[in-house]
Design an enzyme around this catalytic site. Structure first.
Site, PDB file in Angstrom:
ATOM      1  N   ARG A   1       0.077  23.415   3.568  1.00  0.00           N
ATOM      2  CA  ARG A   1      -1.057  23.654   2.949  1.00  0.00           C
ATOM      3  C   ARG A   1      -1.017  25.053   2.686  1.00  0.00           C
ATOM      4  O   ARG A   1      -1.633  26.134   3.703  1.00  0.00           O
ATOM      5  CB  ARG A   1      -2.138  22.993   3.831  1.00  0.00           C
ATOM      6  CG  ARG A   1      -2.945  22.122   3.823  1.00  0.00           C
ATOM      7  CD  ARG A   1      -3.227  21.226   2.828  1.00  0.00           C
ATOM      8  NE  ARG A   1      -4.358  20.443   1.801  1.00  0.00           N
ATOM      9  CZ  ARG A   1      -5.465  20.160   2.620  1.00  0.00           C
ATOM     10  NH1 ARG A   1      -5.531  19.949   3.558  1.00  0.00           N
ATOM     11  NH2 ARG A   1      -6.327  19.737   1.367  1.00  0.00           N
TER      12      ARG A   1
ATOM     13  N   GLN B   1      -0.830  24.629  -3.644  1.00  0.00           N
ATOM     14  CA  GLN B   1      -1.668  24.726  -3.426  1.00  0.00           C
ATOM     15  C   GLN B   1      -1.598  23.714  -4.768  1.00  0.00           C
ATOM     16  O   GLN B   1      -2.788  23.433  -4.842  1.00  0.00           O
ATOM     17  CB  GLN B   1      -2.513  26.461  -4.084  1.00  0.00           C
ATOM     18  CG  GLN B   1      -4.388  25.552  -3.088  1.00  0.00           C
ATOM     19  CD  GLN B   1      -4.860  26.733  -2.685  1.00  0.00           C
ATOM     20  OE1 GLN B   1      -4.061  28.420  -3.437  1.00  0.00           O
ATOM     21  NE2 GLN B   1      -5.797  27.139  -1.907  1.00  0.00           N
TER      22      GLN B   1
ATOM     23  N   ASP C   1      -1.248  20.662  -4.413  1.00  0.00           N
ATOM     24  CA  ASP C   1      -2.326  19.101  -3.291  1.00  0.00           C
ATOM     25  C   ASP C   1      -2.771  18.517  -3.619  1.00  0.00           C
ATOM     26  O   ASP C   1      -4.048  18.741  -4.448  1.00  0.00           O
ATOM     27  CB  ASP C   1      -3.223  20.458  -2.874  1.00  0.00           C
ATOM     28  CG  ASP C   1      -3.660  19.947  -1.369  1.00  0.00           C
ATOM     29  OD1 ASP C   1      -3.261  19.110  -1.145  1.00  0.00           O
ATOM     30  OD2 ASP C   1      -3.896  21.371  -0.598  1.00  0.00           O
TER      31      ASP C   1
ATOM     32  N   SER D   1      -6.534  18.225  -1.784  1.00  0.00           N
ATOM     33  CA  SER D   1      -7.213  18.665  -2.789  1.00  0.00           C
ATOM     34  C   SER D   1      -8.268  17.990  -3.913  1.00  0.00           C
ATOM     35  O   SER D   1      -9.292  18.037  -4.348  1.00  0.00           O
ATOM     36  CB  SER D   1      -7.276  20.069  -3.277  1.00  0.00           C
ATOM     37  OG  SER D   1      -6.662  20.732  -2.010  1.00  0.00           O
TER      38      SER D   1
ATOM     39  N   TYR E   1      -6.679  23.263  10.290  1.00  0.00           N
ATOM     40  CA  TYR E   1      -7.143  22.426  10.340  1.00  0.00           C
ATOM     41  C   TYR E   1      -8.115  21.860  10.964  1.00  0.00           C
ATOM     42  O   TYR E   1      -8.347  23.223  12.155  1.00  0.00           O
ATOM     43  CB  TYR E   1      -5.938  21.038  10.125  1.00  0.00           C
ATOM     44  CG  TYR E   1      -5.844  20.435   9.206  1.00  0.00           C
ATOM     45  CD1 TYR E   1      -6.388  19.858   7.879  1.00  0.00           C
ATOM     46  CD2 TYR E   1      -4.503  20.752   8.808  1.00  0.00           C
ATOM     47  CE1 TYR E   1      -5.394  19.987   6.542  1.00  0.00           C
ATOM     48  CE2 TYR E   1      -3.702  20.594   7.689  1.00  0.00           C
ATOM     49  CZ  TYR E   1      -3.862  20.090   6.807  1.00  0.00           C
ATOM     50  OH  TYR E   1      -3.828  19.433   5.173  1.00  0.00           O
TER      51      TYR E   1
HETATM   52  P1  NAD Z   1      -9.449  18.085   5.589  1.00  0.00           P
HETATM   53  O1  NAD Z   1      -9.821  16.745   4.678  1.00  0.00           O
HETATM   54  O2  NAD Z   1      -9.401  17.170   6.884  1.00  0.00           O
HETATM   55  O3  NAD Z   1     -10.776  17.389   7.114  1.00  0.00           O
HETATM   56  C1  NAD Z   1     -12.972  17.998   6.321  1.00  0.00           C
HETATM   57  C2  NAD Z   1     -13.228  19.050   6.906  1.00  0.00           C
HETATM   58  O4  NAD Z   1     -13.946  17.840   8.003  1.00  0.00           O
HETATM   59  C3  NAD Z   1     -13.082  19.824   6.992  1.00  0.00           C
HETATM   60  O5  NAD Z   1     -13.105  21.090   6.679  1.00  0.00           O
HETATM   61  C4  NAD Z   1     -12.599  19.805   9.049  1.00  0.00           C
HETATM   62  O6  NAD Z   1     -12.819  20.937   9.775  1.00  0.00           O
HETATM   63  C5  NAD Z   1     -13.815  18.882   8.724  1.00  0.00           C
HETATM   64  N1  NAD Z   1     -14.083  18.443   9.972  1.00  0.00           N
HETATM   65  C6  NAD Z   1     -13.220  17.522  11.195  1.00  0.00           C
HETATM   66  N2  NAD Z   1     -13.758  17.238  12.432  1.00  0.00           N
HETATM   67  C7  NAD Z   1     -15.289  17.993  12.459  1.00  0.00           C
HETATM   68  C8  NAD Z   1     -16.469  17.436  13.252  1.00  0.00           C
HETATM   69  N3  NAD Z   1     -15.911  16.810  14.780  1.00  0.00           N
HETATM   70  N4  NAD Z   1     -17.576  17.858  12.765  1.00  0.00           N
HETATM   71  C9  NAD Z   1     -17.437  18.445  11.236  1.00  0.00           C
HETATM   72  N5  NAD Z   1     -17.142  19.026  10.881  1.00  0.00           N
HETATM   73  C10 NAD Z   1     -15.108  18.206  11.297  1.00  0.00           C
HETATM   74  O7  NAD Z   1      -9.896  18.510   5.597  1.00  0.00           O
HETATM   75  P2  NAD Z   1      -9.517  19.879   4.167  1.00  0.00           P
HETATM   76  O8  NAD Z   1     -10.388  19.132   2.908  1.00  0.00           O
HETATM   77  O9  NAD Z   1      -8.010  18.580   3.273  1.00  0.00           O
HETATM   78  O10 NAD Z   1      -9.452  21.776   3.954  1.00  0.00           O
HETATM   79  C11 NAD Z   1      -8.722  21.476   5.700  1.00  0.00           C
HETATM   80  C12 NAD Z   1      -8.767  22.800   5.521  1.00  0.00           C
HETATM   81  O11 NAD Z   1      -7.519  23.331   4.502  1.00  0.00           O
HETATM   82  C13 NAD Z   1     -10.058  23.592   4.802  1.00  0.00           C
HETATM   83  O12 NAD Z   1      -9.104  25.248   5.128  1.00  0.00           O
HETATM   84  C14 NAD Z   1      -9.069  24.238   3.871  1.00  0.00           C
HETATM   85  O13 NAD Z   1     -10.050  25.025   3.142  1.00  0.00           O
HETATM   86  C15 NAD Z   1      -7.635  24.093   3.350  1.00  0.00           C
HETATM   87  N6  NAD Z   1      -6.623  23.688   2.524  1.00  0.00           N
HETATM   88  C16 NAD Z   1      -5.684  24.495   2.119  1.00  0.00           C
HETATM   89  C17 NAD Z   1      -4.653  24.724   0.814  1.00  0.00           C
HETATM   90  C18 NAD Z   1      -4.109  25.177   0.648  1.00  0.00           C
HETATM   91  O14 NAD Z   1      -3.656  26.425   0.946  1.00  0.00           O
HETATM   92  N7  NAD Z   1      -3.023  24.513  -0.205  1.00  0.00           N
HETATM   93  C19 NAD Z   1      -5.018  23.346  -0.262  1.00  0.00           C
HETATM   94  C20 NAD Z   1      -5.968  22.743   0.496  1.00  0.00           C
HETATM   95  C21 NAD Z   1      -6.830  22.076   1.450  1.00  0.00           C
END
Ligand code: NAD
Length: 375
Positions: free
Chosen positions: A120, A125, A128, A131, A226
């Protein structure tokens, strides 16, 4: 270089590469073989692929004739039988959870890449797929909820009285959650959001949601952005806060995930039983156990008048754009290994190639997976 695109099985409607993506490869002299009818459910005909420079062939011809095979979902048993060792396989097969499947792929001596473990990082990005598919899921989950509740999403002031806006509660503000906030707000709902990562608060507010804070969340900066497992004390406090908001909500959208682990349980049976009749829960975390205790993956059930939709894969219901985004992510990833003359070179020094490779030379090479298997 010969790349083969396989037809997906079962209810899957997407295809890994649409004709427009194929054309990008054929233009740089990559030979692309596409299994007959691979794109039909995504509205791409065999003739469209041929016009893009691909050869249409049977499954066995594509598998035997290609050096690299591309799919969205894991290989079927039939494909496993047909594939010879030494090939490259690129798909999304959730290696962090599917350890037996990974062992089978290693035994077959495939060099495999699973796009759902791509690092990530900013550079990754554009590749991904998580996403991309989360964007589709967040959007579709809101539309599904809006279609299922017995009231409007927006506020209306009409001659027949004032309609109050729907109250939407979103659990988890990752990519799907943020898209769900944006879509719910566009439809005029009032949106409240829970997440354990403080970093996401500004984004939630920026999209017009209200961020509900629960003190004491474990926010591990070393977890690569994460969420991590929370303490029992926090879980209890969070469950209480979620309960108090859920019982006033018309819609609860569950998107919370912890990579490589079961989804956190955030919505208890007692909470569902205290919710308004007619309310709808859409659980996007269904495939990893669900955020709601009553969720059944792939099913819609009604409990005490509350509809619970367990669906982690709305992307299959939007096959055109979902395939388009998936294919673009694949092309960006292939750019790391194929130059503009169509020549193939795997650079193991590249952190994205290394971080996405799951098996090579009959071994499991993915560091995070190795540590999970050895736990
Ligand atoms: P994910 O699908 O792993 O999780 C979804 C959300 O659930 C997350 O925001 C997480 O904090 C939340 N969560 C987990 N446990 C929880 C709880 N007990 N109560 C409430 N919420 C809870 O997340 P994602 O959509 O894959 O994104 C994760 C991170 O990665 C984010 O910071 C996102 O911005 C980042 N990201 C980076 C890139 C990149 O740079 N390539 C791409 C996508 C996402």
């Amino acid at each position: 270089m010969v790349i083969g695109v396989l037809k997906e099985a079962g209810s899957e409607k997407r295809v890994a590469l649409l004709p427009e993506a194929v054309m990008t490869l054929t233009k740089i002299s990559v030979t692309v073989m596409v299994e007959k009818d691979a794109g039909l459910k995504a509205f791409a005909a065999n003739a469209d692929y041929e016009a893009a420079g691909a050869k249409i062939a049977s499954k066995s011809e594509v598998i035997s004739g290609s050096e690299m095979l591309i799919k969205i979902n894991p290989l079927t048993d039939e494909e496993f039988q047909l594939i010879n060792s030494g090939k490259i396989f690129l798909a999304q097969f959730n290696p962090l959870m599917n350890h037996q499947l990974v062992k089978k792929i290693a035994e077959k001596n495939l060099t495999s890449f699973s796009l759902d473990v791509i690092p990530r990082t900013s550079r990754a990005q554009a590749m991904d797929i998580l996403s991309s598919m989360a964007t589709v899921n967040g959007y579709k989950a809101v539309l599904t909820a809006a279609n299922s509740i017995p009231k409007f999403f927006p506020m209306f002031m009409t001659a027949a009285g004032t309609i109050t806006p729907a109250k939407v509660l979103i659990l988890g503000a990752g990519v799907a959650g943020l898209q769900a906030i944006a879509t719910s707000r566009k439809l005029g709902a009032v949106v409240q959001v829970f997440d354990v990562r403080a970093a996401v608060k500004e984004e939630v507010i920026g999209l017009g949601g209200k961020f509900v804070e629960v003190e004491g969340a474990v926010d591990d900066k070393s977890a690569g952005g994460y969420a991590v497992e929370q303490t029992e004390e926090f879980k209890k406090r969070q469950a209480e806060a979620i309960h108090n908001h859920a019982i006033k909500s018309d819609v609860v959208l569950c998107t919370a995930q912890i990579p490589g682990k079961k989804a956190p349980l955030l919505l208890k049976k007692e909470t569902v039983e205290s919710m308004k009749p007619g309310a709808v829960i859409v659980d996007l975390a269904a495939s990893t156990g669900g955020n709601c205790e009553l969720t059944k993956d792939g099913e819609t059930i009604v409990h005490n008048g509350v509809t619970i939709i367990g669906n982690s894969n709305f992307a299959i219901d939007m096959p055109s754009d979902a395939s388009k985004m998936f294919g673009k992510n694949i092309l960006n990833f292939l750019n790391l290994m194929i130059n503009n003359k169509g020549e193939f070179n795997l650079n193991w020094e590249d952190d994205i190639i290394k971080g996405t490779c799951v098996t090579h030379n009959r071994e499991i090479v993915h560091e995070r997976l190795k540590s999970l298997i050895n736990q």
